[in-house]
Design a protein around this motif. Structure first.
Motif, PDB file in Angstrom:
ATOM      1  N   ALA A  28       0.843  -1.205   0.000  1.00 40.34           N
ATOM      2  CA  ALA A  28       0.000   0.000   0.000  1.00 40.34           C
ATOM      3  C   ALA A  28       0.874   1.250   0.000  1.00 40.34           C
ATOM      4  N   THR A  68       2.575   1.609  -3.365  1.00 40.90           N
ATOM      5  CA  THR A  68       1.610   2.020  -4.396  1.00 40.90           C
ATOM      6  C   THR A  68       1.384   3.534  -4.313  1.00 40.90           C
ATOM      7  N   THR A 127      -3.593  -2.885  -2.410  1.00 38.32           N
ATOM      8  CA  THR A 127      -3.185  -1.623  -3.054  1.00 38.32           C
ATOM      9  C   THR A 127      -4.271  -0.557  -2.867  1.00 38.32           C
ATOM     10  N   LEU A 150      -5.579   0.306  -0.238  1.00 34.49           N
ATOM     11  CA  LEU A 150      -5.303   1.082   0.979  1.00 34.49           C
ATOM     12  C   LEU A 150      -4.541   2.367   0.650  1.00 34.49           C
ATOM     13  N   ALA A 151      -3.961   2.421  -0.562  1.00 30.52           N
ATOM     14  CA  ALA A 151      -3.232   3.632  -0.967  1.00 30.52           C
ATOM     15  C   ALA A 151      -4.191   4.808  -1.138  1.00 30.52           C
ATOM     16  N   GLY A 193      -5.392   6.629  -4.914  1.00 33.18           N
ATOM     17  CA  GLY A 193      -5.243   5.170  -4.944  1.00 33.18           C
ATOM     18  C   GLY A 193      -5.152   4.685  -6.379  1.00 33.18           C
TER      19      GLY A 193
END
Ligand code: F6P
Length: 413
Positions: free
Chosen positions: A165, A168, A202, A204-205, A212
């Motif tokens: 995360a 990313t 990912t 969570l980015a 994100g």
């Protein structure tokens, strides 16, 4: 004279950044519970068959070493991907293992690993019961893939998810800095084999200051390349930088891995798993050719399972907990079982160790439920994100020496 109470512990399968925290948990708990010697198999059952092992007291001398071990990535003892034959196929191999166990006065055998490694615990515990051997066999869960059944999640997953995360987010930022009146597509490839837990991480980015990834493709949903191209073209009408996260294990509707299109996936391991890599590179090349813009592919590869400098505190602590719980369970008479993590509450997040019959876990893959992926099959749902979020919390700061994290390294004679 009473027989000595010794333990042997091994590590197996793909490493994680917290697998050594489980080893530390096994060692510390074994010492606290009065076990005499704690042996470590070198390179799992494969090395043990060659009588390759160490007495861990020659490696771990203090609480400081335990703390260092918890912060050391990869398998401290060395790992293996070794499949034990069925008992009837090669009874000699079992005779040999039990001969070594008797020789070392082993009362408890602990194996830290994923679903393939639990096959070893299953077979050895079955054999012990069949032949009337008294040793106990316990499994400790481990895998960044988070694909083990019956446990809420696996140690190793939270730290890998945290690294993925964070990276990313950094990749998205980097790409945005360079797209000015020019299109750019970045394709990120994430491990996890046939389970999309890590690729979904990912998402969570997406935070206050970051959108994100734009698209996320998990292996649980067949990947349609034409639809994918259309979707990217549609997005490019609205924004210049597109970031796509794909699992290494995404498959075409006909069942072929996408990475096979680029010639990847030829190597097959002892458990019949193809080596998956090259998915992002293939897709970036494909999009570049179809759309005619700059593309970049990024494989997090082994970085995602060895980034202990980014480990999650929750993960390090749970890995330690399950190691200790396995020793306790064996000491109290359990065998043929694997310790699991039970989620006790979400807010505040709390977990506890539980235990299950390893026959229900070995060789099974727990994949992402379809209803945790959106209808279009190109993003994960809020439920998915809520499940992962607690697992990436907190840091476990490395001990920095001369600007770099310090590790505990096996001293061979
Ligand atoms: O099982 C853990 C894992 O990291 C998978 O996500 C990945 O497919 C595999 O191991 C890669 O293994 P290796 O490093 O042996 O190629």
């Amino acid at each position: 004279m009473n027989k000595k109470r010794n333990i042997v512990v091994g590590q197996s399968g793909g490493p994680t950044s917290v697998i050594n925290s489980s080893l530390a948990g096994v060692y510390k708990t074994a010492k606290e519970r009065g076990f005499h010697k704690v042996y470590g198999m070198l390179h799992g059952i494969q090395g043990f068959l060659e009588e390759e092992y160490v007495d861990l007291s020659t490696q771990i001398h203090s609480d400081m070493d335990i703390e260092l071990l918890k912060r050391t990535p990869s398998a401290f003892l060395g790992s293996c991907r070794f499949k034990l034959p069925e008992i009837h196929e090669n009874p000699d191999i079992y005779d040999k293992i039990f001969h070594i166990l008797e020789k070392l006065d082993i009362e408890t055998f602990i194996y830290i690993g994923g679903n393939d490694s639990m096959d070893t615990i299953k077979k050895l515990s079955d054999y012990a019961i069949l032949k009337g051997h008294s040793q106990k066999f316990l499994g400790v869960p481990k895998t960044i893939d988070n694909d083990l059944a019956l446990t809420d999640h696996t140690p190793g997953f939270g730290s890998a998810a945290k690294y993925i995360a964070a990276s990313t987010k950094e990749v998205i930022r980097d790409a945005l800095g360079l797209t000015y009146h020019k299109e750019m597509i970045t394709v990120i490839e994430v491990m996890g084999r046939n389970a999309g837990w890590l690729t979904g991480a990912t998402a969570l980015a997406k935070t206050e200051e970051c959108d994100g990834p734009d698209l996320i493709y998990l292996p649980e949903v067949p990947f349609e390349i034409d639809k994918f191209l259309k979707k990217v073209q549609e997005l490019l009408k609205k924004k210049e930088s597109i970031v796509v996260a794909v699992s290494e294990g995404i498959k075409l509707p006909d069942g072929r891995y996408v990475c096979e299109l680029s010639g990847g996936g030829d190597y097959v391991d002892a458990f019949g798993h193809k080596q998956l890599q090259g998915t992002a590179a293939y897709l970036a090349g494909y999009l570049g050719a179809e759309i005619g813009c700059k593309t970049r592919s990024i494989e997090f590869s082994t970085l995602q399972r060895s980034a202990s400098h980014m480990a999650s505190r929750v993960d390090v602590n749970e890995a330690f907990m399950v190691g200790g719980a396995a020793v306790k369970a064996a000491d109290e008479g359990d065998t043929g079982k694997m310790v699991v993590i039970d989620r006790v509450s979400d807010d505040p997040y709390m977990s506890a160790a539980g235990i299950y019959d390893v026959h229900r876990i070995a060789n099974n893959e727990k994949v992402v439920p379809r209803n945790w992926v959106n209808k279009e099959g190109n993003y994960v749902t809020d439920e998915f994100i809520n499940y992962i979020e607690p697992l990436i919390q907190g840091d476990y700061q490395p001990f920095m020496v001369n600007g770099l994290p310090q590790h505990l390294v096996l001293k061979k004679k």
